[in-house]
Scaffold this motif. Structure first.
Motif, PDB file in Angstrom:
ATOM      1  N   ALA A  80       3.465 -23.472 -28.366  1.00 27.27           N
ATOM      2  CA  ALA A  80       2.098 -23.622 -28.890  1.00 27.27           C
ATOM      3  C   ALA A  80       1.254 -22.398 -28.545  1.00 27.27           C
ATOM      4  O   ALA A  80       0.479 -21.911 -29.381  1.00 27.27           O
ATOM      5  N   LEU A  81       1.397 -21.899 -27.338  1.00 24.05           N
ATOM      6  CA  LEU A  81       0.670 -20.685 -26.947  1.00 24.05           C
ATOM      7  C   LEU A  81       1.099 -19.495 -27.794  1.00 24.05           C
ATOM      8  O   LEU A  81       0.265 -18.680 -28.216  1.00 24.05           O
ATOM      9  N   ASP A  82       2.395 -19.405 -28.061  1.00 26.08           N
ATOM     10  CA  ASP A  82       2.915 -18.269 -28.832  1.00 26.08           C
ATOM     11  C   ASP A  82       2.425 -18.291 -30.274  1.00 26.08           C
ATOM     12  O   ASP A  82       1.955 -17.268 -30.800  1.00 26.08           O
ATOM     13  N   VAL A  83       2.544 -19.463 -30.937  1.00 28.68           N
ATOM     14  CA  VAL A  83       2.215 -19.504 -32.367  1.00 28.68           C
ATOM     15  C   VAL A  83       0.715 -19.438 -32.611  1.00 28.68           C
ATOM     16  O   VAL A  83       0.274 -19.089 -33.712  1.00 28.68           O
ATOM     17  N   THR A  84      -0.090 -19.775 -31.614  1.00 25.80           N
ATOM     18  CA  THR A  84      -1.551 -19.703 -31.774  1.00 25.80           C
ATOM     19  C   THR A  84      -2.131 -18.429 -31.158  1.00 25.80           C
ATOM     20  O   THR A  84      -3.354 -18.276 -31.125  1.00 25.80           O
ATOM     21  N   GLU A  85      -1.241 -17.549 -30.669  1.00 27.86           N
ATOM     22  CA  GLU A  85      -1.671 -16.316 -30.005  1.00 27.86           C
ATOM     23  C   GLU A  85      -2.650 -16.630 -28.866  1.00 27.86           C
ATOM     24  O   GLU A  85      -3.729 -16.063 -28.760  1.00 27.86           O
ATOM     25  N   ARG A 101      -4.407 -19.244 -28.385  1.00 28.39           N
ATOM     26  CA  ARG A 101      -5.641 -19.934 -28.765  1.00 28.39           C
ATOM     27  C   ARG A 101      -5.436 -21.433 -28.974  1.00 28.39           C
ATOM     28  O   ARG A 101      -6.270 -22.086 -29.587  1.00 28.39           O
ATOM     29  N   VAL A 102      -4.357 -21.969 -28.467  1.00 25.83           N
ATOM     30  CA  VAL A 102      -4.098 -23.390 -28.658  1.00 25.83           C
ATOM     31  C   VAL A 102      -5.234 -24.206 -28.029  1.00 25.83           C
ATOM     32  O   VAL A 102      -5.627 -23.975 -26.891  1.00 25.83           O
ATOM     33  N   PRO A 103      -5.821 -25.141 -28.781  1.00 28.75           N
ATOM     34  CA  PRO A 103      -6.925 -25.945 -28.233  1.00 28.75           C
ATOM     35  C   PRO A 103      -6.474 -26.787 -27.038  1.00 28.75           C
ATOM     36  O   PRO A 103      -5.359 -27.329 -27.027  1.00 28.75           O
TER      37      PRO A 103
END
Length: 232
Positions: A73-78, A80-82
């Motif tokens: 999740a951290l990787d795919v949202t750069e 910015r994962v909520p």
């Protein structure tokens, strides 16, 4: 060494009870939470990559799965994962750790039948506390002569376990749904390997069936296992 097997060892997850279906349901929830950041197919591939990469850090099981989801999740949202998404992933993992055990068809009958004629072992990998919980809830624990919860299943793992609990690998049978973990390394150790396919086997656990191997067998379900073992 005896040619007739005297020991039958069972895998646990997706051999005796359901497991992967709960991972799949959580993964679907994961895809829904991150649908604005990644397509489901890409997300699944990246999660599998993270899980493979992290096996050496976290081992097998739910906790490593959750940490790999958070990393993905951290990787795919750069980065910015909520925060509520992270919280929901943690909650999903906690729910998985509390999920009741559902035995697969014929599991109890097969273990009970073979316990009357053979030494019975459980050989499973994953998180110690979670595997102990599942075994306790399964109601099968008292049927096993030995239980081994290991970090991984390799040829050396089976050689060691069958030397301690059996008359060596040549007199043992390993039964499971994973070609990679249950069958191939057990065959390499000199045991019999019985493959019982499960529809939802994790991609990491898949492999090529060694159809020409003299000690390899495949059955559709555990209901056929006692008869197969008696035929050896």
């Amino acid at each position: 060494m005896s040619e007739k097997p005297t020991t039958v060892a069972f895998d646990a997850d997706d051999t005796l009870w359901q497991n992967e279906q709960f991972f799949k349901l959580t993964q679907e929830r994961f895809a829904e939470l991150l649908k604005d950041f990644a397509a489901p197919g890409d997300l699944e591939a990246r999660l599998l990559e993270a899980e493979r990469r992290n096996l050496g850090h976290y081992g097998f099981g739910i906790k490593g799965f959750v940490l790999s989801m958070i990393e993905t999740a951290l990787d795919v949202t750069e980065e910015r994962v909520p925060a509520p998404v992270v919280r929901e992933l943690i909650t999903a993992g906690q729910e998985m750790l509390r999920h009741p055990i559902h035995l697969l068809p014929h599991a109890r009958e097969a273990v009970e039948a073979l316990a009357r004629s053979h030494r019975i072992l459980l050989i499973t990998k994953g998180d110690l506390l979670d595997q102990e919980r599942k075994l306790a809830q399964s109601g099968l624990g008292e049927l096993f002569d030995g239980v081994e919860i290991v970090s991984d299943k390799t040829q050396a793992t089976y050689e060691s376990i069958f030397a301690r609990h059996a008359e060596g690998a040549a007199a043992a049978v390993m039964v499971g749904n994973s070609l990679r973990s249950d069958v191939l390394p057990a065959l390499a150790a000199g045991a019999w390997g019985v493959y019982v396919p499960h529809d939802l086997t994790w991609a990491y656990e898949q492999g090529e069936a060694p159809g020409s191997h003299a000690r390899f067998r495949e059955i559709a379900d555990l209901g056929l296992l006692p008869g197969l073992i008696q035929s050896f």
